[in-house]
Design an enzyme around this catalytic site. Structure first.
Site, PDB file in Angstrom:
ATOM      1  N   GLY A 222       0.827  -1.205   0.000  1.00  0.00           N
ATOM      2  CA  GLY A 222       0.000   0.000   0.000  1.00  0.00           C
ATOM      3  C   GLY A 222       0.857   1.249   0.000  1.00  0.00           C
ATOM      4  O   GLY A 222       1.839   1.345  -0.739  1.00  0.00           O
ATOM      5  N   GLU A 224       2.970   2.114   1.979  1.00  0.00           N
ATOM      6  CA  GLU A 224       4.336   1.857   2.476  1.00  0.00           C
ATOM      7  C   GLU A 224       5.291   1.462   1.355  1.00  0.00           C
ATOM      8  O   GLU A 224       6.458   1.201   1.595  1.00  0.00           O
ATOM      9  CB  GLU A 224       4.311   0.740   3.529  1.00  0.00           C
ATOM     10  CG  GLU A 224       3.534   1.068   4.796  1.00  0.00           C
ATOM     11  CD  GLU A 224       3.999   2.391   5.419  1.00  0.00           C
ATOM     12  OE1 GLU A 224       5.211   2.558   5.597  1.00  0.00           O
ATOM     13  OE2 GLU A 224       3.129   3.246   5.678  1.00  0.00           O
ATOM     14  N   GLY A 225       4.797   1.344   0.112  1.00  0.00           N
ATOM     15  CA  GLY A 225       5.670   0.989  -1.006  1.00  0.00           C
ATOM     16  C   GLY A 225       5.627  -0.495  -1.307  1.00  0.00           C
ATOM     17  O   GLY A 225       4.555  -1.083  -1.409  1.00  0.00           O
ATOM     18  N   GLY A 251      -1.356  -0.076 -10.026  1.00  0.00           N
ATOM     19  CA  GLY A 251      -0.711  -1.397 -10.058  1.00  0.00           C
ATOM     20  C   GLY A 251      -0.413  -1.815 -11.493  1.00  0.00           C
ATOM     21  O   GLY A 251       0.631  -2.403 -11.786  1.00  0.00           O
ATOM     22  N   ASP A 252      -1.331  -1.507 -12.391  1.00  0.00           N
ATOM     23  CA  ASP A 252      -1.135  -1.867 -13.803  1.00  0.00           C
ATOM     24  C   ASP A 252       0.026  -1.055 -14.392  1.00  0.00           C
ATOM     25  O   ASP A 252       0.830  -1.575 -15.163  1.00  0.00           O
ATOM     26  CB  ASP A 252      -2.413  -1.587 -14.611  1.00  0.00           C
ATOM     27  CG  ASP A 252      -3.632  -2.233 -13.971  1.00  0.00           C
ATOM     28  OD1 ASP A 252      -3.463  -3.269 -13.307  1.00  0.00           O
ATOM     29  OD2 ASP A 252      -4.737  -1.686 -14.111  1.00  0.00           O
TER      30      ASP A 252
HETATM   31  O1  TA6 Z   1      -6.505  -2.108 -11.911  1.00  0.00           O
HETATM   32  C1  TA6 Z   1      -7.629  -1.307 -12.183  1.00  0.00           C
HETATM   33  C2  TA6 Z   1      -8.579  -2.050 -13.037  1.00  0.00           C
HETATM   34  O2  TA6 Z   1      -7.806  -2.517 -14.077  1.00  0.00           O
HETATM   35  C3  TA6 Z   1      -9.716  -1.257 -13.611  1.00  0.00           C
HETATM   36  O3  TA6 Z   1      -9.238  -0.671 -14.747  1.00  0.00           O
HETATM   37  C4  TA6 Z   1     -10.836  -2.285 -13.793  1.00  0.00           C
HETATM   38  O4  TA6 Z   1     -11.059  -2.575 -15.119  1.00  0.00           O
HETATM   39  C5  TA6 Z   1     -10.451  -3.428 -12.885  1.00  0.00           C
HETATM   40  O5  TA6 Z   1      -9.139  -3.173 -12.399  1.00  0.00           O
HETATM   41  C6  TA6 Z   1     -10.543  -4.818 -13.350  1.00  0.00           C
HETATM   42  O6  TA6 Z   1      -9.944  -5.732 -12.464  1.00  0.00           O
HETATM   43  P1  TA6 Z   1     -10.107  -7.272 -12.603  1.00  0.00           P
HETATM   44  O7  TA6 Z   1      -9.173  -7.883 -11.627  1.00  0.00           O
HETATM   45  O8  TA6 Z   1     -11.549  -7.597 -12.321  1.00  0.00           O
HETATM   46  O9  TA6 Z   1      -9.738  -7.658 -14.003  1.00  0.00           O
END
Ligand code: TA6
Length: 309
Positions: A222, A224-225, A251-252
């Site tokens: 989170g 905290e890195g 995260g993506d």
């Molecule tokens: O990480 C964010 C996100 O990608 C949103 O863009 C949304 O589409 C969602 O997570 C989808 O997550 P999931 O794990 O259900 O594929």
């Protein structure tokens, strides 16, 4: 070439609202709409970083057509498997305080034939990819071990695999020994059936996952890195505190930075620095899965990486 797979693609809608009074009508003054789902966000950020990338996965219906067409407009090559049903909408409502509330639809059900087609698509696309990224939840109808099977095919074709998922798909997926995983603390414990533990125990667990053959294990902590284990060497990674606009997709964006660095042959510290800066940069823009290069470059100078002996 890096290929991302999103088995549950989406249209990500971001609603900027004044507030969200429960049980009341809320009018939405500002709406943003973009192809989404985790792997598609990774593909968009990789494209922004300047990588050669294409997006694959399952899409369906008019929403699926929109996802493919809009990705092309954004300059991102795509090669999807089309299924019956409608690709989902994922809603993120952000209020005046910056608090985010997400509603994620389940997505279309995929048949056994659909998974077979995806396995063929993986064999075809992985053969011309140095890296494959598998991200996000699995749609209904796809077995929990789908990522393990797809990882086997991608590795057989000579690609390194980055896996970013959770729960049962992660538990099964790690059996395929991907090159990279990004679990949270609870998921690390579940992967090793380890009890609640201290920071030292978490470090031991990360090293155990490295020793199993997963080269990069990044545990997100989170605000905290992160704690990163790379072939048994541990790093503590810290990012600066930011005034976030939209944290969905951070995260993506992290995974995109990591994939970019790995493809370019960066060492572990430079990969972690770029990934952390890219993940943080995502928080500074209104759309999910979107970065500005000037933010990435500025943030790279502010990432603290400590080598743990
Ligand atoms: O990480 C964010 C996100 O990608 C949103 O863009 C949304 O589409 C969602 O997570 C989808 O997550 P999931 O794990 O259900 O594929």
């Amino acid at each position: 070439m890096i290929t991302t797979f999103t088995l549950n693609a989406a249209i990500d809608k971001t609603y900027y609202v004044d507030g969200l009074p429960y049980g009341k009508v809320t009018r939405v003054p500002k709406v943003l709409s973009t192809p989404g789902g985790k792997g598609i966000n990774v593909a968009r950020v990789l494209h922004q970083l300047g990588a050669q990338v294409r997006a694959s996965g399952f899409v369906g219906g008019k929403n699926g057509e929109y996802i493919a067409e809009e990705l092309a407009v954004q300059g991102i090559a795509n090669d999807f498997v089309y299924v019956k049903g409608e690709s989902r909408l994922c809603l993120n409502m952000i209020d005046k305080q910056g608090v985010s509330t997400e509603l994620l639809e389940p997505g279309p059900e995929v048949s056994v034939d659909g998974l077979g087609e995806m396995e063929r698509k993986m064999a075809e696309l992985a053969a011309s990819s140095s890296l494959v990224v598998l991200s996000g939840s699995l749609p209904a109808g796809v077995p929990d071990d789908a990522y393990r099977r797809l990882i086997g095919i991608a590795k057989g074709a000579g690609a390194k695999v980055l896996l970013d998922t959770s729960k049962a798909p992660l538990l099964h997926g790690v059996e395929g020994l991907p090159y990279f995983i990004k679990p949270n603390e609870d998921e690390v414990k579940a992967l090793l059936e380890a009890p609640e533990g201290t920071a030292e125990e978490l470090s031991r667990q990360v090293r155990r996952l490295n020793a199993r053959g997963i080269t990069y294990v990044i545990v997100t902590l989170g605000a905290e890195g992160a704690l990163a284990g790379v072939e048994g060497q541990l790093y503590r990674v810290r990012a600066p505190k930011l005034k976030a606009v939209n944290t969905v997709g951070c995260g993506d964006a992290f995974v995109a930075g990591m994939a970019y660095g790995l493809e370019r042959g960066y060492d572990a510290i430079d990969c972690l620095r770029l990934a952390t800066a890219t993940g943080s940069a995502n928080a500074l823009t209104a759309e999910a899965g979107n970065v500005r290069m000037e933010d990435v470059e500025a943030l790279k100078l502010q990432i603290d990486i400590e080598t743990i002996q």
